[in-house]
Structure formats: structure tokens, C-alpha cells
Design an enzyme around this catalytic site. Sequence first.
Site, PDB file in Angstrom:
ATOM      1  CG  HIS A  30      70.659  69.392  59.264  1.00 58.45           C
ATOM      2  ND1 HIS A  30      70.307  69.089  60.561  1.00 58.45           N
ATOM      3  CD2 HIS A  30      69.773  68.739  58.475  1.00 58.45           C
ATOM      4  CE1 HIS A  30      69.253  68.283  60.550  1.00 58.45           C
ATOM      5  NE2 HIS A  30      68.906  68.070  59.295  1.00 58.45           N
ATOM      6  CG  ASP A  74      71.443  70.555  63.435  1.00 60.22           C
ATOM      7  OD1 ASP A  74      71.466  71.504  62.622  1.00 60.22           O
ATOM      8  OD2 ASP A  74      70.913  69.452  63.204  1.00 60.22           O
ATOM      9  CB  SER A 173      65.852  67.737  59.690  1.00 63.30           C
ATOM     10  OG  SER A 173      66.528  66.520  59.620  1.00 63.30           O
TER      11      SER A 173
END
Length: 221
Positions: A30, A74, A173
Site C-alpha cells: 500500500h 501487503d 507503514s
Amino acid sequence: MAYLKIKDGKKHGRCSGFLVAENFVLTAAHCYGRQVTVLMGANDISQPEATQQEIPVLLQIPHEGYDEHTLKNDIMLLLLEWNVSPTMWVGAIALPSAHERVEPGTLCTVAGWGSLWPDAVFYANTLREVDVLVMPDAACPRNPDWLYRHYDPATMMCVGDPAQLYDTAKGDSGGPLVCGGTAQGIVSWGPCKAPGVYTKISVFVPWIRDTMKIFQPGARP
């Protein structure tokens, strides 16, 4: 650690990543953007440092099974335009064996330049790190009407003891969960407070190895 500067039209974002080969960085899928630049060897990203190496990303390779709605799979490899120069501040981190398991209760470390507050976006300029506990899967319950409804214990890890209030935040992230010197997880998603959800790297080790071979410059098609 790698700091990812992400440009997507007029929007600018940030993520983390980590070096797994001299020209590959591993991060979350992402964190994809129209243009990504990697900054290696950085501590304070607000100013130039002699330890820093800034390298453009030549190719972003998200997992083919990545689902942007559930954040399943992910994980993404970034092929750098040129190799990093290994130094005492820049080097690749070890990956786990395929399907290696990290036991609940294991104390690991996570780092990044994300928000300093869980409920507000106030990004850090200097690299922060914190120790976090690997939790049992039951701590991220798959309730269809609640926060962890997309949690998949086959490909995800539940990390962070809510009683200790230590967790990652927006902007972290893609960073590595390091357990005993090995990158076992990738910061993926979660609520504002622990536990957070991490991509379980050991499940994807064959994909990582195969993908690096395929996209390595000079590799035969």
C-alpha cells in the site's frame, strides 16, 4: 532502514522499508506511488547527513495477490536504479526461513518516521524505535463487525500489547518488525492503538526470492 518519499500527483506521502539485497528494498504494497525515492542511512530526514544515500526506485513490484481493501498480501519489492554502497549505516537485513513461526510473547523491535501521536498526524523527523510484543492471533479477533475483520493469521501477525501502549502509527507503514536480528514482519495496518497488524514475511520468502531473481538486472526472461 529505508525512508520512502512517495509522490502521487500533487500528494506526498511517507513510508518505511528495509534493504534485503544490494538493489532491493522490501516494504508494504500500500506504499505504492507514482514516484518513489529511497533514502538509506538516514536518521534525521529533515537535513542532509553524510551517512545518507538517496536512490530513485526503478520499479515497484507489489505482490500479485495484494488486495487494497483487505490489505491481504501487503508486501512489495522496490528495485533501485543502482546498488547501495554498503557502510556501517547501510546494509541488508536477514530474512526468515520460509514459514518460520514467531512465538507469541517474543519481544521484537519496530522503527520508523511515522506520527508521534496515535490520534493525530505529527510526523517525526528523526528515526524512532520501540520494543513490541508479538501477540497471539486471538488478540486480533476476526469479528466481521469490528476492527480486525480482515485479519488473516495465515499471512498476518498480531503485534503490540495494548497494556503497554507501544505501537506504530501513520507513516510507519512498510517498516520491519525485527526479532532476533531477522525481519519477521512488515508494518501493514491496524487501529490507532495496539495491537497492530503486520505482514508475515516468512510466508512470502519464496515469492521474495523468486521475484528478485526475475527482476534482477541482466536476468534472462
